[in-house]
Design a protein around this motif. Sequence first.
Motif, PDB file in Angstrom:
ATOM      1  N   LEU A  99      24.407 -12.044 -25.014  1.00  0.00           N
ATOM      2  CA  LEU A  99      23.765 -13.239 -24.464  1.00  0.00           C
ATOM      3  C   LEU A  99      24.226 -13.564 -23.046  1.00  0.00           C
ATOM      4  O   LEU A  99      23.416 -13.959 -22.208  1.00  0.00           O
ATOM      5  N   PHE A 100      25.506 -13.408 -22.765  1.00  0.00           N
ATOM      6  CA  PHE A 100      26.034 -13.896 -21.498  1.00  0.00           C
ATOM      7  C   PHE A 100      26.352 -12.804 -20.486  1.00  0.00           C
ATOM      8  O   PHE A 100      26.453 -13.089 -19.298  1.00  0.00           O
ATOM      9  N   GLN A 101      26.535 -11.567 -20.914  1.00  0.00           N
ATOM     10  CA  GLN A 101      26.858 -10.507 -19.971  1.00  0.00           C
ATOM     11  C   GLN A 101      25.760  -9.475 -19.844  1.00  0.00           C
ATOM     12  O   GLN A 101      25.879  -8.540 -19.069  1.00  0.00           O
ATOM     13  N   GLY A 102      24.709  -9.624 -20.615  1.00  0.00           N
ATOM     14  CA  GLY A 102      23.550  -8.765 -20.459  1.00  0.00           C
ATOM     15  C   GLY A 102      23.726  -7.337 -20.926  1.00  0.00           C
ATOM     16  O   GLY A 102      23.010  -6.452 -20.491  1.00  0.00           O
TER      17      GLY A 102
END
Length: 150
Positions: A99-102
């Motif tokens: 979700l946050f680092q792709g």
Amino acid sequence: MRVMFSSISALVIGLLQFSLIVFCISFFALHFPISAWLAHNGFGGTKLLLGVTVVEFPIHVVLWLPAGYLLLRLRPLPLWVYLALALVPTWVWINRLVLFQGEFSPIGSMLLSWIPELVAPVVATLAVAKLIRPQMPNNSFKPKPLRGSA
């Protein structure tokens, strides 16, 4: 005050349930190596994940039954609010890299891994709700009164 207590209780239930599931799934993986057996018999990639998901889903449902019962007892908000409070923080924590680092893996494997995480708690909670709800009597066999009769 009661809404805040119930909301915090739902968060705590979700976190404790997450800890229990991590422990139990690790225990099952250590003592019952289903994924190694599937890989040894020619399953790989998405087939392997599908096989593991089929095995893990009922385990998740059974492990979520007590937590589902506790979530059903919380009031005054609707059940879906408490389910969201129990599921979303742990789901975000489990999938934080995606979700946050792709760092996306193939979408099929991500969706297969989300089924036990998100669908099994809902299935378990609805199953508990069906079991503890009082059954309504079947009145369909009673004849309807005639018009004009008192």
